[in-house]
Every structure is written in C-alpha cells, then in structure tokens.
Motif scaffolding. Structure first.
Motif, PDB file in Angstrom:
ATOM      1  N   ALA A   1       0.817  -1.215   0.000  1.00 19.03           N
ATOM      2  CA  ALA A   1       0.000   0.000   0.000  1.00 19.03           C
ATOM      3  C   ALA A   1       0.849   1.262   0.000  1.00 19.03           C
ATOM      4  N   GLY A   2       2.029   1.221   0.620  1.00 21.96           N
ATOM      5  CA  GLY A   2       2.861   2.419   0.697  1.00 21.96           C
ATOM      6  C   GLY A   2       4.129   2.360  -0.118  1.00 21.96           C
ATOM      7  N   GLY A   3       4.365   1.240  -0.850  1.00 19.91           N
ATOM      8  CA  GLY A   3       5.591   1.097  -1.626  1.00 19.91           C
ATOM      9  C   GLY A   3       6.823   0.928  -0.760  1.00 19.91           C
ATOM     10  N   HIS A   4       6.654   0.350   0.434  1.00 16.41           N
ATOM     11  CA  HIS A   4       7.759   0.236   1.384  1.00 16.41           C
ATOM     12  C   HIS A   4       8.622  -0.994   1.099  1.00 16.41           C
ATOM     13  N   ASN A   5       9.923  -0.864   1.381  1.00 18.59           N
ATOM     14  CA  ASN A   5      10.835  -1.999   1.299  1.00 18.59           C
ATOM     15  C   ASN A   5      10.648  -2.881   2.529  1.00 18.59           C
ATOM     16  N   VAL A   6      10.841  -4.191   2.345  1.00 16.25           N
ATOM     17  CA  VAL A   6      10.543  -5.159   3.408  1.00 16.25           C
ATOM     18  C   VAL A   6      11.683  -6.154   3.546  1.00 16.25           C
TER      19      VAL A   6
ATOM     20  N   ILE B   1      -5.218  -0.668  -3.513  1.00 14.98           N
ATOM     21  CA  ILE B   1      -5.516   0.336  -4.539  1.00 14.98           C
ATOM     22  C   ILE B   1      -6.205   1.546  -3.923  1.00 14.98           C
ATOM     23  N   ARG B   2      -7.110   1.310  -2.965  1.00 17.25           N
ATOM     24  CA  ARG B   2      -7.788   2.432  -2.304  1.00 17.25           C
ATOM     25  C   ARG B   2      -6.781   3.297  -1.550  1.00 17.25           C
ATOM     26  N   ALA B   3      -5.832   2.642  -0.859  1.00 20.17           N
ATOM     27  CA  ALA B   3      -4.817   3.402  -0.123  1.00 20.17           C
ATOM     28  C   ALA B   3      -3.909   4.170  -1.084  1.00 20.17           C
TER      29      ALA B   3
ATOM     30  N   GLY C   1      14.936  17.017  -6.514  1.00 16.46           N
ATOM     31  CA  GLY C   1      15.477  16.755  -7.844  1.00 16.46           C
ATOM     32  C   GLY C   1      14.442  16.773  -8.944  1.00 16.46           C
ATOM     33  N   GLY C   2      13.179  17.054  -8.593  1.00 16.38           N
ATOM     34  CA  GLY C   2      12.128  17.131  -9.599  1.00 16.38           C
ATOM     35  C   GLY C   2      11.394  15.834  -9.851  1.00 16.38           C
ATOM     36  N   ALA C   3      11.726  14.755  -9.103  1.00 15.42           N
ATOM     37  CA  ALA C   3      11.059  13.469  -9.311  1.00 15.42           C
ATOM     38  C   ALA C   3       9.660  13.489  -8.689  1.00 15.42           C
ATOM     39  N   ARG C   4       8.728  12.826  -9.354  1.00 15.01           N
ATOM     40  CA  ARG C   4       7.362  12.752  -8.846  1.00 15.01           C
ATOM     41  C   ARG C   4       7.292  11.846  -7.622  1.00 15.01           C
ATOM     42  N   ILE C   5       6.382  12.169  -6.715  1.00 14.26           N
ATOM     43  CA  ILE C   5       6.116  11.348  -5.536  1.00 14.26           C
ATOM     44  C   ILE C   5       4.865  10.518  -5.821  1.00 14.26           C
ATOM     45  N   HIS C   6       4.983   9.201  -5.698  1.00 15.50           N
ATOM     46  CA  HIS C   6       3.858   8.325  -6.015  1.00 15.50           C
ATOM     47  C   HIS C   6       3.270   7.625  -4.788  1.00 15.50           C
ATOM     48  N   CYS C   7       4.081   7.461  -3.738  1.00  8.12           N
ATOM     49  CA  CYS C   7       3.599   6.703  -2.579  1.00  8.12           C
ATOM     50  C   CYS C   7       4.299   7.206  -1.318  1.00  8.12           C
ATOM     51  N   ASN C   8       3.825   6.742  -0.171  1.00 12.63           N
ATOM     52  CA  ASN C   8       4.336   7.232   1.108  1.00 12.63           C
ATOM     53  C   ASN C   8       5.819   6.954   1.306  1.00 12.63           C
TER      54      ASN C   8
ATOM     55  N   VAL D   1       5.501   4.522   7.606  1.00 16.24           N
ATOM     56  CA  VAL D   1       4.687   3.308   7.658  1.00 16.24           C
ATOM     57  C   VAL D   1       3.361   3.578   8.360  1.00 16.24           C
ATOM     58  N   ALA D   2       3.410   4.378   9.412  1.00 15.44           N
ATOM     59  CA  ALA D   2       2.179   4.719  10.127  1.00 15.44           C
ATOM     60  C   ALA D   2       1.219   5.491   9.221  1.00 15.44           C
ATOM     61  N   ARG D   3       1.767   6.360   8.373  1.00 16.16           N
ATOM     62  CA  ARG D   3       0.917   7.095   7.426  1.00 16.16           C
ATOM     63  C   ARG D   3       0.213   6.120   6.470  1.00 16.16           C
ATOM     64  N   THR D   4       0.925   5.076   6.042  1.00 14.40           N
ATOM     65  CA  THR D   4       0.321   4.066   5.160  1.00 14.40           C
ATOM     66  C   THR D   4      -0.755   3.278   5.894  1.00 14.40           C
ATOM     67  N   ILE D   5      -0.489   2.920   7.138  1.00 12.75           N
ATOM     68  CA  ILE D   5      -1.488   2.177   7.921  1.00 12.75           C
ATOM     69  C   ILE D   5      -2.746   3.026   8.099  1.00 12.75           C
TER      70      ILE D   5
END
Length: 523
Positions: free
Chosen positions: A213-218, A418-420, A435-442, A484-488
């Motif tokens: 949901a947040g694109g986090h590494n695991v 998908i909703r998150a 650097g101008g890169a788009r932000i897509h996830c938390n 991670v808390a923001r994603t939760i």
C-alpha cells in the motif's frame, strides 16, 4: 552510386537515428567508418554469405560505408539489414525511392533469414518521433514494435522479403496491428500465484499488505520453510496494476535487455526479479562492455527480491544503497555514461542465524552468539536504513497447514491496496522531490513531507517517544515509523496518524532495536 538507409542505435534508454551512407566506386576494397564495434565490422562476412545464398553477389568494387553520426559508437548485429540493403541499392539491385520512408533493423543469418534484435520497442518509438512512415524488423520482433501507433511496422522473415518489399511489392505485405489496450487489460490480473494459497501467517500477510500500500521496502526474518519466498513471490498479485505509461517504460527496459518474448507486446504485470546470491555487481546494476540493464532496472515498477540476503557479497549489496534512494542508476565508464530508471520495491528474506533456527521453538539452534552476530553484521546499517518494514516469521504449525479453508485471496487485498494508493496519489499530485522526481507513494516522502502529512497526534507522539527510549530504537527509525504509520492510516481511511497506527508501525522495526546485533533479530 551513393545511397542512404536509416537505422537506430540504442544507448541506455536513449535511441539515436543512424544514417548509413553507402558509396560504390571502382576498386576492390571495403571501408567501414563510424565507430562500429566488432559485431558491426563482422557484418561484411554475414552480408556476403546472405547475398550469395539468395541469388545476389557481393559487389566486386570499392565500397565505402559511413554510419553517421560518426562520433557515436554503434553496437550489435542489428545493423546487418540496413547495411545489406544499402549495398544492394548502391549496386542498383534495389529501387531507392522507398528507402527514405523506412527505418530498418535486423541481424542476418548466413541463409538470409532475419534474426531478432534487442531494443525493437524504443527503436519503433524513435522511428515515429523522426517521422518515418514505417519500420522493418525481424518477424520475431514485430509484435513488440507494433505497440507503437501511427507507425507501419512490417515483420519480415528474410532478406529476400525486404528486397521484394522495397522493389515495389508492397501490396503483398501488410503492417502488423496490435490491439495494445485490449491485450494489456486482458492480462493485467492473470496471476499464477495467489495469497489464498498461504495458510496462517496473518501478521506477515498484514505486513506485506502495508508494504504494498505504501511502496515500502521489506525484510522478512525467519527459519527455513516458514514461507518467506512463497509470500514474496505473491507480492506482485496485490500491488496496484501497471498503468499504460508504466508498462511502456518497463517494456522498453526489457526490450533493450532482450527479455521480451516473440509473442509478447506490452508487459501487463509488475515485474518480479529474484537474482541468485552469487550475482555480480555489474549484473545487478547494469553496464558491461556492451551496456545492458541490470536486475535492478529490470525490476523497475515492480519487485526486486533478494532471498537469503546475508549470502550476497557485501560489496554487491552496498551498490543497492544509491538506487534505493534515488530510484535511478547512473553507470559511468571510460567510453560511455548511461542512466536507467530503477524504481522498485526491495523485498529481502533471511534466516536469523547460519543454521536458521535461532529463536525457533521447534528446533535447537547450534550457532554460537559470535556466529550469529557475524552473520547479522553482513547487512550494513545504511542498507537497513532503507528498509521500512522488518517482519519476523515463525514456522506455521501443522494444525494451520492442514486447514482446508483457503486464505484471503489476492484480489481482496489488492482492492484495499488500490484504495490506499489512490489516497496517496491525490495527496502527492502536485509534489516533487528536490530533484524534480514525482512522488507516487508514502515510501517516497521527503522529510518535509513526513512532517507535513505524517505527524502523529499527542498520544501517538508519546507512544513513539516511549518506544524509542525503551526499545533503544535508532534515530533513523523515526521517519521510517512515521511513513509506515501514514500508510497504515491510509489503509484504515484515517486522515490523521493516530496512536494505534504508530503502535503497529513500531512493531515493524525490530532490527532497529539497540541490542539487535547481540540478540540476532531481537526475538
């Protein structure tokens, strides 16, 4: 006679149109200019044999070939076809009026058959950009190149077919049409693996849902046979589907690496790459004598899975640090500099000790404390700093394994993910990094965004302060916990980060505890 044909050179994701000039005069020598590599220089022999076996003769004359721009290095065997056509046209065996309308690429076999080449998709994009009417490619590359609209793409089986086409038999050949959107959407959800196959492991399933949901590494830590690899392989089935633009970018990278199959067009599912732990640095990040994308770029918009993480060479693992942070890799060598995108989810698994059973209630661990500490120290702190979620796994008891009831299917989990993600898309719609890169996830939030969007309430802040003091969490854990808390909170549909979200996020930071090196994984 002077004749020009057109082809293309691929350098990273950049494609340059190559003008091949062929001049035939009286004499007996063959001259090739324009910085062609060994494969290009060897093309003369392949062309001569192909012409001979198809009823033509290699001209007994002084042949000068220039590949412009002359200061750009040309690599690969894909120039065989335009070189052969240029020589035939300069020798007046082919009509010249169609040559200006078509870009040509293809490797010649000695029998004149066309062999597939790498990079057909980015070459087709360049042909359309340059205003060519069409592109002629080997038949096994035609579906890949035909993804590009407003361009006539012809798949040819042999040199003789190309000669007939250019000599005016155009009515006998038709361009390939691919219903890109229909095929793309038909295969988006055709997964062979599903989370319904996973029995038990509810906490791990939850952690992977948060990660998706947040694109986090695991990183998953657990004994052998606990299901680490099984669940990692099912992670793409719960990720949001690829968009058409993401799919096009991903397919271009795989096309350059020669990973697109003969019957494939666009890649419809997020890639999952799982390199072996013996992989070299070059194979991981890309490069080489003839620069190619590495595993991290092939995992772009998907998942890079490193099974048995401590078994990887430590120097190889360290090269992941910059790509994980910048989401692109720049490869600089003496003769070239190329850049590949590599925005991926990094998923790793490992045993808690060399024997694998430290902390396992059903097996006795035979490792000494020193062995466990050395094993865990193979993973550096800076690399762990880029992994948001640390997930501990225990072996599933027989009672749960033998249950007939299936687990929650991937489709249901994916809907929540998908909703998150849609909440995050709205949140970051107008934001970029420095650097101008788009932000897509938390997971991609900067520190400023963390303070803006993930600040907890008073109870959550108190809980976080207490946890950091009691569990001896490192300073680097602070922003990771908030992300991670923001994603939760997004999964729960909550606008604010609350103490319950902070509590769950703290549970995913075991390797950040101050005594983790002495205790192995903090079990």
């Amino acid at each position: 006679m002077l004749v020009k044909t057109f082809s293309a050179a691929v350098n990273g994701l950049n494609v340059t149109t190559i003008t091949i000039e062929v001049s035939i005069t009286r004499g007996m020598q063959y001259h090739l200019t324009g910085l062609g590599d060994e494969a290009v220089r060897e093309s003369r022999d392949r062309i001569a044999a192909a012409l001979q076996n198809n009823g033509y003769r290699f001209p007994m004359a002084d042949i000068t070939v220039n590949m412009a721009p002359a200061d750009l290095r040309k690599e690969g065997s894909g120039f065989d076809l335009p070189l052969a056509i240029g020589i035939l046209a300069a020798n007046e065996n082919i009509q010249c009026h169609l040559l200006k309308d078509y870009m040509l690429v293809g490797e010649l076999g000695l029998d004149g058959n066309l062999q597939p080449i790498r990079g057909a998709l980015p070459i087709a994009i360049q042909a359309r950009k340059e205003g060519f009417k069409g592109l002629i490619v080997p038949n096994r590359n035609v579906r890949e190149a035909a993804v590009v609209n407003n361009l006539d793409v012809y798949g040819m089986n042999s040199l003789k077919d190309v000669i007939h086409f250019l000599n005016g038999a155009t009515d006998n050949y038709s361009p390939t049409r691919v219903d890109t959107r229909k095929e793309f959407y038909e295969h988006q959800y055709s997964f062979d693996l599903d989370f319904s196959d996973v029995r038990g492991q509810e906490s791990v399933r939850r952690a992977l849902e948060v990660a998706a949901a947040g694109g986090h590494n695991v990183i998953m830590i657990g004994p052998p046979g606990s299901g680490k690899s099984m669940m990692a392989k099912r992670l793409p089935s719960i990720l949001p589907p690829l968009s058409l633009s993401e799919s096009l970018e991903t397919t271009q990278i795989h096309s350059i690496a020669g990973k697109v199959g003969c019957n494939e067009s666009l890649i419809a599912q997020r890639p999952f790459r799982s390199p072996h732990h013996t992989i070299s640095q070059v194979a991981l990040v890309g490069g080489g004598t003839n620069p190619q994308p590495g595993e991290i770029s092939l995992a772009h918009n998907g998942v890079l899975f490193s099974d048995e993480l401590p078994e990887f060479n430590k120097q190889t693992l360290e090269v992941l640090r910059q790509p994980l942070e910048d989401r692109k890799i720049t490869i600089s060598r003496a003769k070239y500099t190329i850049e590949y995108p590599c925005s991926f989810m990094f998923v790793a698994s490992m045993n808690p000790c060399p024997c694998g059973y430290y902390g396992d209630p059903t097996h006795h661990c035979v490792c000494t404390p020193g062995q466990i500490q050395r094993y865990m120290n193979k993973i550096s702190g800076p690399l762990l700093d880029r992994i948001d979620i640390h997930c501990e796994i225990q072996a599933v008891p027989f009672a749960e394994l033998s249950m007939l009831k299936l687990g929650e299917p991937s489709a249901v989990i994916r809907e929540r993910v998908i909703r998150a993600r849609s909440i995050q898309t709205t949140r970051f719609a107008s934001l970029t990094t420095a650097g101008g890169a788009r932000i897509h996830c938390n997971a991609q939030m900067t520190e400023r965004m963390v303070h803006e969007f993930a600040e907890p309430d008073e109870d959550g802040l108190t809980l976080l302060r207490t946890a950091m003091e009691r569990l001896k969490l490192s300073a680097r854990a602070y922003s990771r916990i908030l992300k991670v808390a923001r994603t939760i909170a997004d999964l729960a549909g909550s606008e604010n980060v609350e103490s319950r979200h902070i509590a769950e996020a703290i549970g995913y930071r075991n390797l950040d505890r101050g005594d983790w090196a002495e205790r192995g994984v903090g079990w």
